[in-house]
Scaffold this motif. Structure first.
Motif, PDB file in Angstrom:
ATOM      1  N   ALA A 170       0.759  -1.309   0.115  1.00  0.00           N
ATOM      2  CA  ALA A 170       0.121  -0.165   0.042  1.00  0.00           C
ATOM      3  C   ALA A 170       0.848   1.383  -0.066  1.00  0.00           C
ATOM      4  O   ALA A 170       1.956   1.364   0.540  1.00  0.00           O
ATOM      5  CB  ALA A 170      -0.847  -0.010   1.269  1.00  0.00           C
ATOM      6  N   ALA A 172       0.764   5.793  -0.015  1.00  0.00           N
ATOM      7  CA  ALA A 172       0.093   6.958   0.038  1.00  0.00           C
ATOM      8  C   ALA A 172       0.999   8.234   0.058  1.00  0.00           C
ATOM      9  O   ALA A 172       2.123   8.166   0.630  1.00  0.00           O
ATOM     10  CB  ALA A 172      -0.777   6.919   1.457  1.00  0.00           C
ATOM     11  N   ILE A 175      -1.164  11.149   4.411  1.00  0.00           N
ATOM     12  CA  ILE A 175      -2.453  10.574   5.208  1.00  0.00           C
ATOM     13  C   ILE A 175      -3.407  11.645   5.829  1.00  0.00           C
ATOM     14  O   ILE A 175      -2.756  12.488   6.494  1.00  0.00           O
ATOM     15  CB  ILE A 175      -1.982   9.478   6.158  1.00  0.00           C
ATOM     16  CG1 ILE A 175      -1.537   8.259   5.600  1.00  0.00           C
ATOM     17  CG2 ILE A 175      -3.304   9.009   7.101  1.00  0.00           C
ATOM     18  CD1 ILE A 175      -2.486   7.576   4.543  1.00  0.00           C
ATOM     19  N   GLU A 180      -8.439   6.708   6.409  1.00  0.00           N
ATOM     20  CA  GLU A 180      -7.238   6.357   5.508  1.00  0.00           C
ATOM     21  C   GLU A 180      -5.779   5.677   6.105  1.00  0.00           C
ATOM     22  O   GLU A 180      -5.335   4.839   5.518  1.00  0.00           O
ATOM     23  CB  GLU A 180      -6.785   7.588   4.907  1.00  0.00           C
ATOM     24  CG  GLU A 180      -6.023   7.691   3.749  1.00  0.00           C
ATOM     25  CD  GLU A 180      -5.732   8.834   2.853  1.00  0.00           C
ATOM     26  OE1 GLU A 180      -5.400   8.793   1.938  1.00  0.00           O
ATOM     27  OE2 GLU A 180      -5.785   9.684   3.424  1.00  0.00           O
ATOM     28  N   LEU A 184      -4.445   1.974   5.040  1.00  0.00           N
ATOM     29  CA  LEU A 184      -3.039   1.903   4.676  1.00  0.00           C
ATOM     30  C   LEU A 184      -2.313   0.719   5.342  1.00  0.00           C
ATOM     31  O   LEU A 184      -1.661   0.114   4.895  1.00  0.00           O
ATOM     32  CB  LEU A 184      -2.269   3.200   4.708  1.00  0.00           C
ATOM     33  CG  LEU A 184      -1.015   3.305   4.451  1.00  0.00           C
ATOM     34  CD1 LEU A 184      -0.347   3.227   3.094  1.00  0.00           C
ATOM     35  CD2 LEU A 184      -0.004   4.517   5.245  1.00  0.00           C
ATOM     36  N   SER A 190       3.597  -1.047   3.826  1.00  0.00           N
ATOM     37  CA  SER A 190       3.116   0.211   3.578  1.00  0.00           C
ATOM     38  C   SER A 190       3.965   1.453   3.461  1.00  0.00           C
ATOM     39  O   SER A 190       5.100   1.231   4.039  1.00  0.00           O
ATOM     40  CB  SER A 190       2.253   0.730   4.844  1.00  0.00           C
ATOM     41  OG  SER A 190       3.008   0.783   6.096  1.00  0.00           O
TER      42      SER A 190
END
Length: 643
Positions: A170, A172, A175, A180, A184, A190
């Motif tokens: 995952a 991002a 955040i 969210e 994640l 992550s």
């Protein structure tokens, strides 16, 4: 009453299987035909609506336009390819990704292929992926991902289940919410962008108040309510929250944060020894820089998106990437194929009807404006629609149990009670007409939404569901003719009425003491009826019901402690409970009732029937279903396949 979780679906058939219909659309046409087609069809629909003067005729012409343009689109689009023997599921989650009910999609999302999916479709696809040997893992990209706490909880739990047996990655850039962050960290690996931040200190709720403005404008606000913590309407009569309302909302927000923190701790036990310690750590996540997030073990790596994709490709090799939306579509197609080829799946009492009740509860047949907003995704449910659904289920001998998926904040008190009576008849009908009913509470099942749930034999709620709000409120705004501000603005009112009570709804006439007394009596009577329904359905005495039914809003977890629900769990838990009631038919399949076409159109589907059926007969049901599938209206194709 508890139910052991059992996978409802097995792995998908292999590509070599003759019954397999797995096909994933890949590639793209050099000309954006789908976008051009959708623009043309929107223009066609508007012109048809204007020229033909009726909404039903306009939509029928729009439907026919789809059929005429479908062949050209299909001819120039790339041919579908079979799902490869080894693939990686890919999910790009930007903004709002899931809705609770098909009616929340709206025509726009269905036509544009926006990527928004129904929650159950996502959960089913992830369930299949967990046991599908062809799915090597999951790659998840988050971009300002939005989800209410209830949906985030269910989706994070499903992703975490996959992470236990398959590699998941995952990413991002930043955040911006606790939900969210939960998604994640459901993945095994992550990543955060080097320049990103984590902002997830908890949840908040802010409301605006115009009570002082109403006074300056000379507006008198009459409020009649049952339930001292029923806060709806305070914005017009106060300058801030009343103490009961503020205390209730504070407890609700804190409870939701605790639920999400507990799920986060289950996913990442190394972050804290218990949920209280984790909550304290979360409170410090106010724009936490990426390097600090790495040092604090919130994420495994810091890298940009390109490096993240290279890492995933290096791990999985050259496996093909399949979008979760395409995978979910083929999972549904496989399910429909099983229903056609296995007669054992049909028969008396072998089907569970999944009924979505989403949106504001309204009286009778909604007007054209409400129907249009419903089709655009701003849903409503009317008491008449619910009663028609109940009649249809009672006529279908295949249906052995019903799951009511409720996502409603309430609405009309009269419509809520009418709908409750109809739903209660499902399980109280004589003989073969009776059905066992389970209520599955979605993100919201409050006020009238909770009243609908009490018609069920058994209530399942997500720990993060927002429910309760058992109370009644009515509000009238009055502007006396002598108000100075309106006089200075040159605004005045005048009226004639056949009797003093005929002008109760008029802006310029304040209520008499007798009129106030009568409205308060009606409000109190409606509240007393609501209390009685809760007490009888939940087997409480009046004092016990009153403790949890003064308008307070509860998390699903608190509602369980207060006796308002029977079990904590998501939609899958509600379906499992319904299967438990069926005894020997525990493997019963789940069918949405009515089909997605009817859910999307609502009451408009009744007016369209005479116009659309000739089109169906001319083209043939199977051919039309394939045509819808090719132009991207997959939900409609599925509905036609289920007819």
């Amino acid at each position: 009453m508890s139910h052991d979780a059992a996978p409802a679906y097995g792995p998908l058939p292999s590509p070599a299987s003759p019954s397999s219909s797995m096909a994933v659309k890949q590639g793209s046409c050099p000309v954006p035909l789908a976008s051009c087609r959708n623009v043309m069809l929107c223009v066609c629909f508007v012109l048809s609506l204007v020229l033909m003067q009726t909404f039903a005729c306009g939509l029928a012409v729009w439907l026919t336009g789809h059929l005429l343009l479908e062949q050209a689109t299909a001819a120039l689009s790339p041919a579908p390819q079979e799902l490869p023997s080894r693939a990686v599921l890919k999910l790009r989650w930007a903004g709002s990704f899931v809705v609770d009910a098909p009616s929340e999609l709206g025509l726009g999302a269905m036509m544009s292929g926006s990527g928004v999916m129904v929650l159950r479709d996502v959960l089913r696809a992830l369930d299949f992926a967990r046991g599908d040997p062809r799915v090597a893992g999951l790659v998840l990209e988050l971009n300002a991902a939005e989800a209410n706490p209830s949906d985030a909880l269910e989706l994070a739990a499903k992703i975490a289940e996959i992470s236990r047996t398959k590699p998941t990655f995952a990413y991002a850039a930043s955040i911006s919410s606790l939900s969210e962050l939960l998604i994640l960290l459901a993945a095994r690996n992550s990543s955060l962008a080097p320049g990103g931040t984590i902002f997830a200190p908890g949840l908040s709720n802010e409301q605006f108040y115009v009570g002082k403005l109403m006074q300056l404008l000379g507006v008198h606000v009459y409020t009649f309510q049952g339930g001292r913590a029923k806060g709806f309407g305070e914005q017009f009569s106060r300058e801030n929250m009343s103490q009961p309302v503020k205390a209730n909302l504070q407890r609700l927000i804190s409870g939701l944060a605790e639920v999400l923190a507990e799920q986060l701790r289950r996913q990442r036990p190394g972050l804290a020894s218990d949920s209280n310690e984790l909550l304290q750590r979360l409170q410090s996540l106010c724009l936490l820089p990426a390097e600090d997030a790495l040092r604090s073990r919130w994420v495994e790596t810091l890298q940009d998106r390109g490096a993240f994709l290279e890492q995933a490709e290096k791990h999985f090799g050259r496996h093909a990437h399949v979008n979760l939306e395409d995978y979910a579509r083929e999972v549904h197609a496989r399910d429909l194929e099983l229903k056609r080829v296995q007669p054992s799946l049909r028969g008396a009492g072998k089907v569970i009807a999944l009924v979505y009740l989403s949106g504001s509860i309204v009286d009778g047949v909604p007007g054209l404006g409400q129907q249009l907003t419903h089709m655009l995704g701003e849903g409503y449910i009317s008491d008449e629609y619910i009663c028609d659904v109940v009649k249809g289920i009672q006529k279908n001998a295949n249906v052995g149990a019903v799951v009511l998926r409720i996502n409603s904040r309430g609405g009309s008190a009269t419509a809520s009670e009418n709908a409750w009576h109809c739903l209660r008849r499902l399980r109280r009908a004589p003989g073969s007409l009776a059905r066992r009913v389970v209520a599955s509470l979605g993100p919201h099942a409050a006020s009238g939404g909770y009243m609908l749930a009490t018609a069920a034999d058994y209530i399942v709620a997500s720990p993060a569901s927002v429910t309760g709000s058992i109370g009644v409120i009515a509000q009238l705004l009055k502007v006396p003719t002598g108000a100075r501000v309106w006089h200075e603005l040159g605004v005045s009112w005048d009226l004639v009425a056949s009797s003093p009570n005929a002008s109760m709804g008029a802006w310029s006439q304040r209520l008499s003491l007798e009129q106030e007394r009568q409205l308060r009596y009606v409000s109190n009577s409606s509240y007393a009826k609501f209390l009685q329904i809760v007490a009888e359905s939940r087997k409480m005495n009046h004092s016990a019901a009153l403790q949890v039914a003064e308008g307070q809003v509860w998390t699903g977890q608190d509602a369980l402690a207060g006796g308002l629900v029977d079990e904590l769990g998501g939609l899958d838990a509600g379906i499992t409970a319904a299967q438990h009631y069926l005894g020997k038919h525990r493997s019963a399949k789940v069918l949405e009732y009515p089909g997605r076409w009817s859910q999307l159109l609502g009451h408009s589907s009744d007016h369209l029937e005479s116009l659309v059926l000739p089109v169906l007969k001319y083209h043939g049901q199977r051919q039309l279903s394939k045509a819808f599938g090719r132009i991207g209206l997959d939900a409609w194709a599925s509905s036609l396949s289920e007819l």
